[in-house]
Scaffold this active site. Structure first.
Site, mmCIF file in Angstrom:
data_model
loop_
_atom_site.group_PDB
_atom_site.id
_atom_site.type_symbol
_atom_site.label_atom_id
_atom_site.label_comp_id
_atom_site.label_asym_id
_atom_site.label_seq_id
_atom_site.Cartn_x
_atom_site.Cartn_y
_atom_site.Cartn_z
ATOM 1 N N ASP A 91 25.946 6.061 47.545
ATOM 2 C CA ASP A 91 24.964 4.923 48.357
ATOM 3 C C ASP A 91 23.947 4.901 47.296
ATOM 4 O OD1 ASP A 91 24.321 3.072 49.894
ATOM 5 O OD2 ASP A 91 23.553 4.408 51.446
ATOM 6 N N CYS A 155 37.545 -15.537 50.363
ATOM 7 C CA CYS A 155 36.266 -15.157 50.682
ATOM 8 C C CYS A 155 34.944 -16.342 50.629
ATOM 9 C CB CYS A 155 35.787 -13.895 49.837
ATOM 10 S SG CYS A 155 35.740 -13.958 48.217
ATOM 11 N N CYS A 201 34.290 -11.907 54.768
ATOM 12 C CA CYS A 201 34.916 -11.886 53.421
ATOM 13 C C CYS A 201 35.828 -10.950 53.216
ATOM 14 C CB CYS A 201 33.864 -12.035 52.338
ATOM 15 S SG CYS A 201 32.812 -10.740 52.337
ATOM 16 N N CYS A 205 40.488 -11.653 52.692
ATOM 17 C CA CYS A 205 40.855 -11.267 51.411
ATOM 18 C C CYS A 205 42.424 -11.120 51.480
ATOM 19 C CB CYS A 205 40.182 -10.308 50.880
ATOM 20 S SG CYS A 205 40.560 -9.774 49.200
HETATM 21 S S1 SF4 Z 1 41.073 -11.979 46.075
HETATM 22 FE FE1 SF4 Z 1 39.694 -11.514 47.593
HETATM 23 S S2 SF4 Z 1 38.038 -10.907 46.650
HETATM 24 FE FE2 SF4 Z 1 39.116 -12.331 45.051
HETATM 25 S S3 SF4 Z 1 38.617 -14.252 45.496
HETATM 26 FE FE3 SF4 Z 1 40.186 -13.964 46.754
HETATM 27 S S4 SF4 Z 1 39.241 -13.244 48.721
HETATM 28 FE FE4 SF4 Z 1 37.590 -13.276 47.357
HETATM 29 S S1 SF4 Z 2 29.459 -9.922 54.294
HETATM 30 FE FE1 SF4 Z 2 29.608 -11.915 55.439
HETATM 31 S S2 SF4 Z 2 27.723 -12.904 55.178
HETATM 32 FE FE2 SF4 Z 2 27.891 -11.393 53.707
HETATM 33 S S3 SF4 Z 2 29.145 -12.161 51.843
HETATM 34 FE FE3 SF4 Z 2 30.767 -11.424 53.070
HETATM 35 S S4 SF4 Z 2 31.291 -13.040 54.580
HETATM 36 FE FE4 SF4 Z 2 29.501 -13.787 53.601
#
Ligand code: SF4
Ligand code: SF4
Length: 272
Positions: A91, A155, A201, A205
């Site tokens: 972190d 994403c 996001c 994926c």
């Molecule tokens: S593979 Fe995952 S991180 Fe890469 S563009 Fe697609 S959703 Fe986004």
């Molecule tokens: S965590 Fe949520 S708001 Fe932040 S980049 Fe990913 S999808 Fe977008």
């Protein structure tokens, strides 16, 4: 010894690199941590946390207890196992952890800014152990060139604030942690119904489809997927609150977020 240690820790994605592979982001802090001791080798590893738990108003990484507690225990065990062990970083690290993991070949760089591992997806914390010298039976790797994800763009399309394509837009995860919010930001939080973090996001994926669940017991126990005002009060009263990833931000931020989400679900009677 090295393999035995990581096997007993149930960590199966790790690599040793020379210290020179580290991108130091805060030299003064690193100097304070090392106190003049030489550091010649580092071990970077993944700490997967995904479990099959219900979706709630807390981000997945915060369902189990605070991973800093787990990491402290791991460092104590590393101290006993490796004579050359100096310290562990996770972190708020003075070195760039993701860049080190990329150089170690532990994953690729996602367009959402996260490291994507082929087995555990992006549901991983990154840990780093520093050593005065390479442990006797450890094998030095890399550094390898960093690789990017397939770039499918899922994403980017799914991000509720479009912050991945517009740096002026806020990330919901950061908003849930902010002490003060503008009216516009409050609206974003209300619509999200999230009180800590955001996984959108990651959920979309393709690398995360079928991501393996964590083998580490710590992340399978004491799970809390969602909070209400009542359960948050219970956490505070019992002291369990202090063991949670969101405790550092203070309870007022969580209560505010809960109020915003509750208000979003309650019809506004003044408008009738
Ligand atoms: S593979 Fe995952 S991180 Fe890469 S563009 Fe697609 S959703 Fe986004
Ligand atoms: S965590 Fe949520 S708001 Fe932040 S980049 Fe990913 S999808 Fe977008």
């Amino acid at each position: 010894m090295t393999e035995e240690f990581f096997t007993s820790e149930r960590i199966d994605r790790y690599a040793f690199l020379p210290f020179t592979a580290c991108e130091v982001t805060d030299k003064a802090r690193l100097d304070r941590i090392l106190q003049g001791k030489p550091c010649r080798a580092v071990c970077v590893f993944l700490i997967p946390y995904r479990v099959e738990s219900a979706k709630g108003n807390l981000s997945r990484y915060a369902h189990a207890r605070d991973y800093h507690l787990y990491f402290e225990g791991l460092c104590e065990r590393a101290q006993g196992a490796f004579p050359a062990f100096l310290t562990g970083l996770a972190d708020r690290s003075p070195i760039h952890e993701r860049s080190l993991a990329l150089k170690a070949g532990l994953g690729v760089r996602g367009k959402n800014g996260l490291l994507l591992n082929e087995t555990y997806g992006s549901f991983c914390f990154i840990g780093v152990l520093l050593f005065s010298e390479l442990p006797q039976d450890a094998v030095l790797r890399g550094p390898l060139p960093a690789r990017d994800c397939v770039g499918c763009g899922a994403c980017l399309a799914a991000c509720p604030t479009q912050c991945l394509t517009d740096p002026k837009k806020p990330c919901l995860s950061a908003l849930t942690q902010a002490k003060r919010l503008t009216e516009e930001e409050e609206e974003l939080l209300k619509r999200s119904e999230l009180i800590w973090g955001c996984d959108r996001c990651q959920e979309v994926c393709p690398v995360n489809r079928g991501a393996r669940q964590t083998p580490i017991p710590f992340f399978k126990e004491d799970l809390i997927e969602s909070l209400t005002e009542e359960s948050l009060n219970d956490l505070i009263e019992t002291g369990e609150w202090a063991r949670r990833a969101y405790a550092w931000r203070g309870k007022d931020v969580l209560f505010r977020n809960l109020k915003l989400c509750t208000r979003a679900r309650t019809p506004d009677t003044d408008q009738t």
